[in-house]
Scaffold this active site. Sequence first.
Site, PDB file in Angstrom:
ATOM      1  N   ARG A   1       0.836  -1.214   0.000  1.00 56.34           N
ATOM      2  CA  ARG A   1       0.000   0.000   0.000  1.00 56.34           C
ATOM      3  C   ARG A   1       0.870   1.265   0.000  1.00 56.34           C
ATOM      4  NH1 ARG A   1      -2.091   2.069   4.148  1.00 56.34           N
ATOM      5  NH2 ARG A   1      -2.249   0.179   5.393  1.00 56.34           N
TER       6      ARG A   1
ATOM      7  N   ASP B   1      -8.790  14.919 -17.782  1.00 58.25           N
ATOM      8  CA  ASP B   1      -9.068  13.494 -17.966  1.00 58.25           C
ATOM      9  C   ASP B   1      -8.872  13.219 -19.455  1.00 58.25           C
ATOM     10  OD1 ASP B   1     -10.167  10.985 -18.430  1.00 58.25           O
ATOM     11  OD2 ASP B   1     -11.837  11.257 -17.042  1.00 58.25           O
TER      12      ASP B   1
ATOM     13  N   TYR C   1     -17.333  12.663 -17.299  1.00 58.36           N
ATOM     14  CA  TYR C   1     -17.753  11.294 -16.955  1.00 58.36           C
ATOM     15  C   TYR C   1     -18.736  11.305 -15.778  1.00 58.36           C
ATOM     16  CZ  TYR C   1     -17.023   6.347 -15.898  1.00 58.36           C
ATOM     17  OH  TYR C   1     -17.197   5.018 -15.670  1.00 58.36           O
TER      18      TYR C   1
ATOM     19  N   LYS D   1      -9.309   1.425 -19.855  1.00 61.16           N
ATOM     20  CA  LYS D   1      -9.814   1.635 -21.216  1.00 61.16           C
ATOM     21  C   LYS D   1      -8.710   1.339 -22.240  1.00 61.16           C
ATOM     22  CE  LYS D   1     -13.502   2.819 -18.994  1.00 61.16           C
ATOM     23  NZ  LYS D   1     -13.926   4.188 -18.764  1.00 61.16           N
TER      24      LYS D   1
HETATM   25  C1  LIG Z   1     -14.183   4.894 -17.629  1.00 53.17           C
HETATM   26  C2  LIG Z   1     -13.802   6.285 -17.444  1.00 53.17           C
HETATM   27  C3  LIG Z   1     -13.440   6.769 -16.177  1.00 53.17           C
HETATM   28  C4  LIG Z   1     -13.456   5.893 -14.936  1.00 53.17           C
HETATM   29  O1  LIG Z   1     -12.535   4.859 -15.039  1.00 53.17           O
HETATM   30  P1  LIG Z   1     -12.703   3.447 -14.248  1.00 53.17           P
HETATM   31  O2  LIG Z   1     -11.438   2.744 -14.562  1.00 53.17           O
HETATM   32  O3  LIG Z   1     -13.953   2.817 -14.778  1.00 53.17           O
HETATM   33  O4  LIG Z   1     -12.852   3.804 -12.804  1.00 53.17           O
HETATM   34  C5  LIG Z   1     -13.084   8.090 -16.070  1.00 53.17           C
HETATM   35  N1  LIG Z   1     -13.086   8.913 -17.139  1.00 53.17           N
HETATM   36  C6  LIG Z   1     -13.425   8.487 -18.368  1.00 53.17           C
HETATM   37  C7  LIG Z   1     -13.401   9.442 -19.514  1.00 53.17           C
HETATM   38  C8  LIG Z   1     -13.807   7.162 -18.568  1.00 53.17           C
HETATM   39  O5  LIG Z   1     -14.157   6.739 -19.789  1.00 53.17           O
END
Ligand SMILES: *Cc1c(COP(=O)(O)O)cnc(C)c1O
Length: 375
Positions: A41, A167, A95, A192
């Site tokens: 951790r 993001d 998101y 992703k």
């Molecule tokens: C999926 C996604 C997230 C969150 O990610 P997780 O790995 O599902 O927690 C944040 N921002 C965007 C643009 C996403 O597509």
Amino acid sequence: MPSKLDKLMPVVDPAITRGFKDSVHWRDTAKGDTDAFLYSRNHHNKAEESVIRALVALEGAAFGTTVSSGLAAINTLFFALLKPGSTVLVTRDTYGGTQYLLQTVLRKWGVTVKLVECNSSAAIIDALDDSIDLLYLETPSNPLLKMQDIAVLSEAAKRVGALVAVDSTVATPIVQTPLKLGADFVIHSLTKFIGGHADAMGGIILCADSKYANALTAGRETSGCQMDPHSAYLIARGIRTLELRMKQHCDNAYQLAHWLDEHAAVKQVYYPGLSDHPQHQLAQQQMTSFGPLLSFSLHSANQVNEFIEGLEVATMASTLGSVETLIGLPETTSHVECTEEERQALGVPAGLVRVSVGVEPIALLIEDFAQALAK
Ligand SMILES: *Cc1c(COP(=O)(O)O)cnc(C)c1O
């Protein structure tokens, strides 16, 4: 001397601690005076280190830390930077989980959250005043592919002393590098396109200045959102083909978007690579390609279910960013938390279909969309 291959190959090491031979070294490590491995951790595992090395290099970052999901990255960033009384300016199309975290959780902790339209630099600059501590952007946005000018907005934020976080999950560092355009932080869901195979969850926070390293490290440590070594290994392995995959995802998206744009049953295609996209020029300037995601609406919105169920290659799924082409509806993915009225108010048309374009041969994909639209 480690060979070149040792440096590149991700290693999975599930041990959460290691034995110390010497009590002085152990004490020094526990106090944080050495960078030896103490406990999972507190320290990144070996595979996380591979992920961080790769993404720090690709984004041109000074520091990066990996966490258990994209939302954990966003959470850790907010809790490291904000306190009661802080103000966040956030674009409307972020998101769904990010919106929930800001609007519901952080508001409760005394953070002020201001929303702004996301496809106009003028509107965002207008809303940027001395009260703003953090400008939070998501570009391109999901599912409408609206964009924000990272360079212009970072400069404007600096003038009022606000930090900028982006993001960049949809773009990946192959398509855009926000830190090089002036942003202070970039976050990714590694779940992703970066992991790329829909088999591991992870997130990363990267920053342009290493002075935030301690706050982010402490955030990861105390929230307990460290990444599992096996997930980290799969993501590190995915990164080895990231550039290849992104090229194919983006080439396929370009061809599919142009094909859909010509189809009689299609009402509108949302994709920054089309010359009539309102921010086509910004996309050309800010990104190396137009990205792997597109959305479209049909003239007969009530036939969307028939269409998506008729697809044989593309799969209906509540995620994006895998090697397979994935179809998502806002009401089952990005805007699952909203009512139909709220989605309309956000400008998400009824019957919108989001496509996370995969790496299949493009002829196969177009044939699949053609047969499903013909039904
Ligand atoms: C999926 C996604 C997230 C969150 O990610 P997780 O790995 O599902 O927690 C944040 N921002 C965007 C643009 C996403 O597509």
